[in-house]
Design a protein around this motif. Structure first.
Motif, PDB file in Angstrom:
ATOM      1  N   ASP A  75       0.840  -1.203   0.000  1.00  0.00           N
ATOM      2  CA  ASP A  75       0.000   0.000   0.000  1.00  0.00           C
ATOM      3  C   ASP A  75       0.875   1.253   0.000  1.00  0.00           C
ATOM      4  O   ASP A  75       0.483   2.297   0.522  1.00  0.00           O
ATOM      5  N   LEU A  76       2.061   1.136  -0.610  1.00  0.00           N
ATOM      6  CA  LEU A  76       3.007   2.249  -0.661  1.00  0.00           C
ATOM      7  C   LEU A  76       2.926   2.935  -2.031  1.00  0.00           C
ATOM      8  O   LEU A  76       2.560   2.305  -3.025  1.00  0.00           O
ATOM      9  N   PRO A  77       3.267   4.223  -2.112  1.00  0.00           N
ATOM     10  CA  PRO A  77       3.166   4.953  -3.375  1.00  0.00           C
ATOM     11  C   PRO A  77       4.201   4.489  -4.396  1.00  0.00           C
ATOM     12  O   PRO A  77       5.380   4.341  -4.071  1.00  0.00           O
ATOM     13  N   LEU A  78       3.748   4.285  -5.643  1.00  0.00           N
ATOM     14  CA  LEU A  78       4.622   3.810  -6.714  1.00  0.00           C
ATOM     15  C   LEU A  78       4.636   4.819  -7.862  1.00  0.00           C
ATOM     16  O   LEU A  78       3.701   5.582  -8.052  1.00  0.00           O
ATOM     17  N   THR A  79       5.710   4.790  -8.638  1.00  0.00           N
ATOM     18  CA  THR A  79       5.798   5.600  -9.849  1.00  0.00           C
ATOM     19  C   THR A  79       5.092   4.872 -10.980  1.00  0.00           C
ATOM     20  O   THR A  79       4.666   3.717 -10.823  1.00  0.00           O
ATOM     21  N   ARG A 118       6.415   3.582 -13.403  1.00  0.00           N
ATOM     22  CA  ARG A 118       7.233   2.425 -13.782  1.00  0.00           C
ATOM     23  C   ARG A 118       7.230   1.334 -12.716  1.00  0.00           C
ATOM     24  O   ARG A 118       7.939   0.340 -12.838  1.00  0.00           O
ATOM     25  N   GLY A 119       6.448   1.546 -11.653  1.00  0.00           N
ATOM     26  CA  GLY A 119       6.305   0.518 -10.636  1.00  0.00           C
ATOM     27  C   GLY A 119       7.337   0.551  -9.531  1.00  0.00           C
ATOM     28  O   GLY A 119       7.392  -0.378  -8.709  1.00  0.00           O
ATOM     29  N   ARG A 120       8.168   1.601  -9.485  1.00  0.00           N
ATOM     30  CA  ARG A 120       9.150   1.725  -8.404  1.00  0.00           C
ATOM     31  C   ARG A 120       8.566   2.548  -7.251  1.00  0.00           C
ATOM     32  O   ARG A 120       7.623   3.312  -7.437  1.00  0.00           O
ATOM     33  N   ILE A 121       9.134   2.400  -6.059  1.00  0.00           N
ATOM     34  CA  ILE A 121       8.623   3.101  -4.886  1.00  0.00           C
ATOM     35  C   ILE A 121       9.086   4.552  -4.904  1.00  0.00           C
ATOM     36  O   ILE A 121      10.271   4.836  -5.112  1.00  0.00           O
ATOM     37  N   ARG A 122       8.158   5.457  -4.677  1.00  0.00           N
ATOM     38  CA  ARG A 122       8.509   6.879  -4.612  1.00  0.00           C
ATOM     39  C   ARG A 122       9.262   7.155  -3.311  1.00  0.00           C
ATOM     40  O   ARG A 122       8.761   6.855  -2.224  1.00  0.00           O
ATOM     41  N   CYS A 123      10.445   7.699  -3.431  1.00  0.00           N
ATOM     42  CA  CYS A 123      11.272   7.962  -2.247  1.00  0.00           C
ATOM     43  C   CYS A 123      11.733   9.413  -2.224  1.00  0.00           C
ATOM     44  O   CYS A 123      11.807  10.082  -3.260  1.00  0.00           O
ATOM     45  N   THR A 124      12.077   9.873  -1.036  1.00  0.00           N
ATOM     46  CA  THR A 124      12.721  11.171  -0.885  1.00  0.00           C
ATOM     47  C   THR A 124      14.225  10.975  -1.022  1.00  0.00           C
ATOM     48  O   THR A 124      14.718   9.841  -1.081  1.00  0.00           O
ATOM     49  N   GLY A 163       5.950  10.490   1.799  1.00  0.00           N
ATOM     50  CA  GLY A 163       4.665  10.661   2.466  1.00  0.00           C
ATOM     51  C   GLY A 163       4.306   9.577   3.448  1.00  0.00           C
ATOM     52  O   GLY A 163       3.168   9.523   3.919  1.00  0.00           O
ATOM     53  N   VAL A 164       5.252   8.692   3.778  1.00  0.00           N
ATOM     54  CA  VAL A 164       4.975   7.559   4.670  1.00  0.00           C
ATOM     55  C   VAL A 164       6.028   7.515   5.771  1.00  0.00           C
ATOM     56  O   VAL A 164       7.221   7.666   5.509  1.00  0.00           O
ATOM     57  N   GLU A 165       5.580   7.304   6.997  1.00  0.00           N
ATOM     58  CA  GLU A 165       6.498   7.167   8.122  1.00  0.00           C
ATOM     59  C   GLU A 165       6.902   5.708   8.294  1.00  0.00           C
ATOM     60  O   GLU A 165       6.145   4.790   7.970  1.00  0.00           O
ATOM     61  N   HIS A 166       8.114   5.511   8.803  1.00  0.00           N
ATOM     62  CA  HIS A 166       8.619   4.178   9.186  1.00  0.00           C
ATOM     63  C   HIS A 166       8.773   3.230   7.992  1.00  0.00           C
ATOM     64  O   HIS A 166       8.756   2.009   8.162  1.00  0.00           O
ATOM     65  N   ALA A 167       8.926   3.764   6.785  1.00  0.00           N
ATOM     66  CA  ALA A 167       9.159   2.923   5.605  1.00  0.00           C
ATOM     67  C   ALA A 167      10.289   3.519   4.785  1.00  0.00           C
ATOM     68  O   ALA A 167      10.301   4.734   4.535  1.00  0.00           O
ATOM     69  N   TRP A 168      11.223   2.658   4.354  1.00  0.00           N
ATOM     70  CA  TRP A 168      12.411   3.094   3.642  1.00  0.00           C
ATOM     71  C   TRP A 168      12.628   2.196   2.428  1.00  0.00           C
ATOM     72  O   TRP A 168      12.178   1.045   2.407  1.00  0.00           O
ATOM     73  N   ALA A 169      13.338   2.701   1.438  1.00  0.00           N
ATOM     74  CA  ALA A 169      13.621   1.886   0.255  1.00  0.00           C
ATOM     75  C   ALA A 169      14.843   2.435  -0.467  1.00  0.00           C
ATOM     76  O   ALA A 169      15.186   3.615  -0.343  1.00  0.00           O
ATOM     77  N   ALA A 170      15.496   1.581  -1.234  1.00  0.00           N
ATOM     78  CA  ALA A 170      16.671   1.972  -2.021  1.00  0.00           C
ATOM     79  C   ALA A 170      16.926   0.901  -3.067  1.00  0.00           C
ATOM     80  O   ALA A 170      16.294  -0.153  -3.080  1.00  0.00           O
ATOM     81  N   GLY A 171      17.879   1.180  -3.958  1.00  0.00           N
ATOM     82  CA  GLY A 171      18.244   0.206  -4.977  1.00  0.00           C
ATOM     83  C   GLY A 171      17.313   0.206  -6.173  1.00  0.00           C
ATOM     84  O   GLY A 171      16.633   1.190  -6.462  1.00  0.00           O
ATOM     85  N   ASP A 172      17.266  -0.932  -6.871  1.00  0.00           N
ATOM     86  CA  ASP A 172      16.467  -1.047  -8.092  1.00  0.00           C
ATOM     87  C   ASP A 172      14.988  -0.787  -7.851  1.00  0.00           C
ATOM     88  O   ASP A 172      14.269  -0.357  -8.754  1.00  0.00           O
ATOM     89  N   ALA A 173      14.516  -1.077  -6.628  1.00  0.00           N
ATOM     90  CA  ALA A 173      13.090  -0.960  -6.337  1.00  0.00           C
ATOM     91  C   ALA A 173      12.665   0.468  -6.054  1.00  0.00           C
ATOM     92  O   ALA A 173      11.464   0.750  -6.004  1.00  0.00           O
ATOM     93  N   ALA A 174      13.607   1.378  -5.855  1.00  0.00           N
ATOM     94  CA  ALA A 174      13.284   2.728  -5.388  1.00  0.00           C
ATOM     95  C   ALA A 174      13.554   3.789  -6.450  1.00  0.00           C
ATOM     96  O   ALA A 174      14.558   3.734  -7.160  1.00  0.00           O
TER      97      ALA A 174
END
Length: 474
Positions: free
Chosen positions: A282-286, A288-294, A301-312
């Motif tokens: 239920d996380l925001p995606l672009t 292209r299907g990758r996770i939107r990150c700062t 826009g989400v607390e306590h969730a992080w991402a990096a690499g090919d998925a981000a």
């Protein structure tokens, strides 16, 4: 407090490794726990896959065992099927899920690190699912090596010119790192191996590289990409630019330029796409299907969730063009993991977060033994110096001193002794021989040529027992 890391690749392993150092005291006291969910118990250092396929490095030295490296983490071997961040739970299926009948695990967490990486991006090409071979895992790399040598065995033994030509034709689709390096290393290996066949010459082998754009290896720059094409064509490798694979039905590769090639080997390396688990969150995606990150690697826009690499989808702060994202490659993944782990620890301690900022240093690529191209800090390097730079760089990046020492030892020994030219294709189906001996059936996934051979052997044994000579009827 539980930190759940989904994925055991570059980002997953390096993040968990740094977190277990940063949170050492909390982990010892039981105040914190790091759980890593990964489908494999190891991290694969993918830049070494081409050399593993060529036999320059042992397969077990291309992977890093997670249980040994992440001693203070809990490793769960399984697939994350769904993530409900609103409830902070992850649904995970393990190897025991189908055995014990208890269903999937529900793992609650306080902090989530999503690093599932990517999977091969395929297109609806007729026949691709039936005959294509991927090149993203160590199993695929070793399977491809065995397959190439086995095709040379078939070509050497057959009396049918059509089968021989198809067996000695190798088609690679995709002109990025994976495709070019895999083709170059395997061509080197096969050319060397041909000297041990009485009826196969290097000129009999046909290698074809198919690339949909007008250049290969875009990461090393246009000049070095042009040099790479010239180098490959100088080795009688057929490089087809601005060309697509239209079909490979019936083991015939049909290209968009109208040409077709009967082939028993079609390797697909035309890009990657985000792991399927991202669509089950239920996380925001672009788009292209990758996770939107700062830029701080926190999910937007989400607390306590992080991402990096090919998925981000991470903003590239070093780019002059707004909206640019960091490229999904190992260079960024390893550096992002460091910042991500530091930011998770900082967030837990109430400290400010750091933004990820890394200017792209350049790229190096191998074109086979003693050949390569590089574009590093604006400098263009080719030939032996680029190949040496490729090896030095990746030796410095492969995790753990244990793996560095083993890889260096293998390279040293490879320089002193001859290449190995053995195919161990039966490793893919280790029970096949015993099953036949015990009166069972051949594994349904056994390749057709080997299945035919084994079925013929079983028929010969039956005839011998009935008193007739092998290979006769009645």
């Amino acid at each position: 407090m539980r930190i759940l890391v989904v994925g055991g690749g570059y980002v997953g392993m390096y993040t968990a490794l740094r977190l277990q150092r940063k949170l050492r005291e909390r982990l010892k006291s039981g105040e914190a726990e790091i759980v890593v969910v990964t489908p494999e118990p190891y991290m694969t250092y993918q830049p070494f896959l081409p050399e593993a396929a060529a036999g320059s490095i042992s397969p077990r030295h291309v992977v890093v065992p997670l249980r040994r490296v992440l001693k203070n983490c809990t490793i769960v071997i399984g697939e994350a099927e769904r993530i409900d961040h609103a409830k902070r739970t992850a649904t995970v299926t393990t190897l025991a899920t189908g055995e014990d009948g208890t269903g999937a695990l529900e793992i609650p967490y306080d902090e989530l690190v999503l690093a599932p990486g990517s999977v091969s991006r395929t297109l609806p090409v007729p026949g691709l699912a039936d005959f294509g071979i991927g090149f993203k895992t160590v199993e695929e790399a070793i399977g491809l090596r065995n397959h190439v040598i086995e095709q040379m065995d078939i070509a050497s033994a057959t009396r049918d010119p059509a089968i021989r030509d198809a067996a000695l034709t190798f088609v690679f689709v995709g002109g990025g790192y994976a495709g070019v390096e895999a083709l170059a290393e395997l061509e080197d290996m096969a050319r060397y191996t041909s000297r041990y066949y009485h009826n196969i010459k290097p000129a009999d082998l046909r290698w074809i590289l198919v690339e949909a754009t007008g250049r290969i290896l875009p990461e090393v720059g246009e000049a070095m990409g042009t040099y790479a094409v010239r180098e490959l064509r100088g080795r009688n490798i057929d490089v087809r630019l601005d060309t697509r694979l239209d079909s490979c039905e019936g083991r015939v590769a049909v290209l968009s330029d109208g040409s077709s090639f009967p082939t028993r080997t079609l390797v697909w390396t035309a890009g990657v796409k985000p792991a399927p688990i991202l669509a089950a969150t239920d996380l925001p995606l672009t788009e292209r299907g990758r996770i939107r990150c700062t830029a701080a690697l926190r999910v937007e826009g989400v607390e306590h969730a992080w991402a990096a690499g090919d998925a981000a989808a991470v903003p590239d702060l070093t780019s002059s063009q707004p909206g640019t994202e960091t490229a999904p490659n190992a260079q960024h993944a390893v550096r992002q993991a460091k910042v991500l782990a530091d930011n998770v620890a900082a967030a837990l301690a109430g400290r400010p977060l750091e933004e990820y900022r890394h200017a792209y240093a350049g790229s190096v690529a191998s074109l086979g033994l003693h050949k390569g191209v590089a574009h590093v800090y604006g400098r263009k390097i080719k030939g032996y110096p680029a190949w040496l730079m490729h090896r030095v760089y990746h030796l410095s990046r492969v995790p753990t001193f244990n793996r560095k020492a083993r890889v260096l030892a293998e390279w040293t020994l490879a320089g002193l002794f001859k290449r190995e030219i053995v195919s161990l294709g039966s490793l893919e189906h280790p029970r096949a021989e015993f099953a036949l001996a015990a009166g069972g059936h051949v594994h349904p996934n056994l390749p057709a040529d080997r299945r035919t051979r084994d079925e013929r052997r079983t028929e010969d044994e039956r005839r011998t027992e009935e008193g007739g000579p092998p290979g006769t009827s009645g």
